[in-house]
Each structure stands twice: as C-alpha cells, then as structure tokens.
Design an enzyme around this catalytic site. Structure first.
Site, PDB file in Angstrom:
ATOM      1  N   ALA A   1       0.776  -1.141  -0.044  1.00 23.25           N
ATOM      2  CA  ALA A   1      -0.002  -0.002   0.048  1.00 23.25           C
ATOM      3  C   ALA A   1       0.782   1.461   0.143  1.00 23.25           C
ATOM      4  CB  ALA A   1      -0.857   0.027   1.425  1.00 23.25           C
TER       5      ALA A   1
ATOM      6  N   ARG B   1       2.362   2.601  -2.700  1.00 18.96           N
ATOM      7  CA  ARG B   1       2.259   3.264  -3.963  1.00 18.96           C
ATOM      8  C   ARG B   1       1.064   2.735  -4.507  1.00 18.96           C
ATOM      9  NH1 ARG B   1       5.496   0.623  -8.115  1.00 18.96           N
ATOM     10  NH2 ARG B   1       6.484  -1.171  -7.030  1.00 18.96           N
TER      11      ARG B   1
ATOM     12  N   ASN C   1       7.341  -8.819   4.459  1.00 13.58           N
ATOM     13  CA  ASN C   1       7.194  -9.223   3.125  1.00 13.58           C
ATOM     14  C   ASN C   1       6.182 -10.298   3.076  1.00 13.58           C
ATOM     15  OD1 ASN C   1       7.845 -10.673   0.828  1.00 13.58           O
ATOM     16  ND2 ASN C   1      10.025 -10.933   1.017  1.00 13.58           N
TER      17      ASN C   1
ATOM     18  N   SER D   1      -5.505  -9.151 -12.396  1.00 15.82           N
ATOM     19  CA  SER D   1      -5.256  -8.167 -13.555  1.00 15.82           C
ATOM     20  C   SER D   1      -5.890  -8.767 -14.913  1.00 15.82           C
ATOM     21  CB  SER D   1      -3.481  -8.372 -13.785  1.00 15.82           C
ATOM     22  OG  SER D   1      -3.364  -7.910 -14.871  1.00 15.82           O
TER      23      SER D   1
ATOM     24  N   TYR E   1       3.835 -13.213 -14.625  1.00 16.25           N
ATOM     25  CA  TYR E   1       2.980 -12.300 -14.021  1.00 16.25           C
ATOM     26  C   TYR E   1       1.492 -12.727 -14.572  1.00 16.25           C
ATOM     27  CZ  TYR E   1       0.600  -7.881 -13.003  1.00 16.25           C
ATOM     28  OH  TYR E   1      -0.152  -6.919 -12.652  1.00 16.25           O
TER      29      TYR E   1
ATOM     30  N   ALA F   1       0.580 -16.029 -15.146  1.00 18.26           N
ATOM     31  CA  ALA F   1       0.261 -17.324 -14.097  1.00 18.26           C
ATOM     32  C   ALA F   1       0.000 -16.846 -12.855  1.00 18.26           C
ATOM     33  CB  ALA F   1       1.445 -17.965 -14.205  1.00 18.26           C
TER      34      ALA F   1
ATOM     35  N   LYS G   1      -1.512 -14.072 -11.558  1.00 15.08           N
ATOM     36  CA  LYS G   1      -2.563 -13.379 -11.336  1.00 15.08           C
ATOM     37  C   LYS G   1      -3.883 -14.132 -12.028  1.00 15.08           C
ATOM     38  CE  LYS G   1      -1.185  -9.337 -10.165  1.00 15.08           C
ATOM     39  NZ  LYS G   1      -1.729  -8.785  -8.910  1.00 15.08           N
TER      40      LYS G   1
END
Length: 246
Positions: free
Chosen positions: A12, A14, A62, A141, A154, A156, A158
C-alpha cells in the site's frame, strides 16, 4: 460505508494499493498500510490519511514469507481484536520472454503475487471465521484473464489469484465471508507513466473506452466490494479495464 472497519491493504505504499488505502480510510476504515521496501513512502500514505481526518498505521512485512505474514497478521489481530477487510494488492513484475525468463524471475513473481495472497488469506481466515464476517479482495489483473506476451510469470500469478479467489469463496461463504477479485486493465501509475507516448497510444487503442483507468477507479471498486452493498457478491472477478477483456 466502512465506518469502524479494520482494513489491511498489502503493498500500500504506492500506486493502486496507496489509493485503496486512502479511499478506504476516507470511508471510515482504520487502515493498516503494509509495505515491504519503502518505509518513507508508507509513512507518507499514513500522513495523507491522517491529514484528511482518517486513521492508519504503516507496518512492514514481506508477505511472500509465510512466517512473516503470520506474525504480521497475528500482531494486527492482537492489537485491533479483528480484521474486517483484507486487500491482497502486493505485487511485482519481472517481465521477460519465456525463452529468456530465468527461474528466479518466475519464482519471485509467483512468490509475491500468488503465494503472498495465499499467506495472508490463510492467516486472516481463522479470525474472520470466528467473527462470522469478512471481506477478502484480491487484486488480480486483466493479464490474468487474457494473457500477455512477455509476462508468463505475471499472468500465471494473476490467473492463479482468480482460481484462489473462487476456491476460497466456496470454502468460506457459509460463514459470512466474501472473496472477490478485481482485474485492473491499463491504469495510470508510476509504472505506466515512464512508457513512451507511442507505446501508451498503442495500448490505449486496445481499450474500447480509449483511455487508461485511474487508481481511483480501482479503489472505488474495492470500497464497493468491501461494503455492505456487496454483501451478496462472492467468487467474482470484476474487470475494471475500460472493456479490454470483454
């Protein structure tokens, strides 16, 4: 719409995560602004929220680390006695063509984007089951719906979030917990701002509405899914993409 709710927003500091945190705070939620890298940027978000009369705190974690995610969420629950909203937004990219993609590039993206979401859901679900209520919102996404050359890792991750969303929605639905995904399209962020104008134009031409979305468009969708207005919606993927994936 979210008065008195405790909301955790990962990644959170950015972009989309920042706007979701700010908007949820404006709607009355107490927001835990999670970040991994930049403490200064996370504190900026907290200051922006407090300046507008809201409440927030920044907490480093993390989320791809299972044990760290457990500790992070355990501490939030100990302090606030509940978690009403979890937004799994933390995400990274390591774009490359499949033939050139390294194992590290693949694993890093899966670990943060997909395993990070699993870790956080796993560690809030027991508390939400106790409460018999909760809202889990996974930021997927349009790439996870359509695929995209140069983003096998990416896409895979999402697409995996979409499968995770539907499975968890089925498991937790009987206890008053809703689980939904938002699939943003091309959004104006720091990441897209550096693209050359001709690339941005080519991307815009693929969008039926002929323009990029804003982080506020995604934040508004997240607030809706977190609110009582969406209490009968679960297991869904809301594409906020100007019509790209229709």
């Amino acid at each position: 719409m979210l008065e008195g709710k405790i909301a955790v927003v990962t990644g959170a500091s950015r972009g989309i995560g920042r706007q979701i945190a700010v908007t949820m705070a404006k709607e009355g939620a107490y927001v835990i602004v999670n970040y991994n890298g930049s403490a200064a940027k996370a504190e900026e978000v907290v200051k922006e929220i407090e300046a507008a009369g809201g409440q927030a705190e920044a907490v480093q974690c993390n989320v791809s680390d299972y044990g760290a995610a457990e500790e992070f969420l355990k501490n939030v629950i100990a302090k606030h006695k509940r978690i009403d909203i979890l937004v799994n937004n933390a995400g990274i990219t390591r774009d490359n063509l499949l033939m050139k993609m390294s194992e590290e590039e693949f694993d890093a993206v899966i670990d943060t984007n997909l395993k990070g979401a699993f870790n956080c859901i796993k560690h809030v679900s027991r508390q939400m089951l106790k409460q018999k209520s909760g809202r889990i919102i996974n930021i997927s996404s349009v790439s996870g719906v359509m695929g995209n050359a140069g983003q096998a890792n990416y896409c895979a991750s999402k697409a995996g979030m979409i499968g995770l969303t539907k499975s968890v929605a089925r498991e937790l639905g009987s206890r008053g917990i809703t689980v939904n995904a938002i699939a943003p399209g091309f959004i104006d962020t720091e990441m897209t701002a550096v693209l050359p104008d001709d690339v941005k134009k080519a991307m815009g031409d693929q969008i039926p509405l002929k323009k990029f979305g804003t982080t506020q468009d995604i934040a508004d969708a997240a607030v809706f899914l977190a609110s009582d207005r969406a209490k009968y919606i679960t297991g869904q993927v809301l594409c906020v993409d100007g019509g790209m994936a229709m």
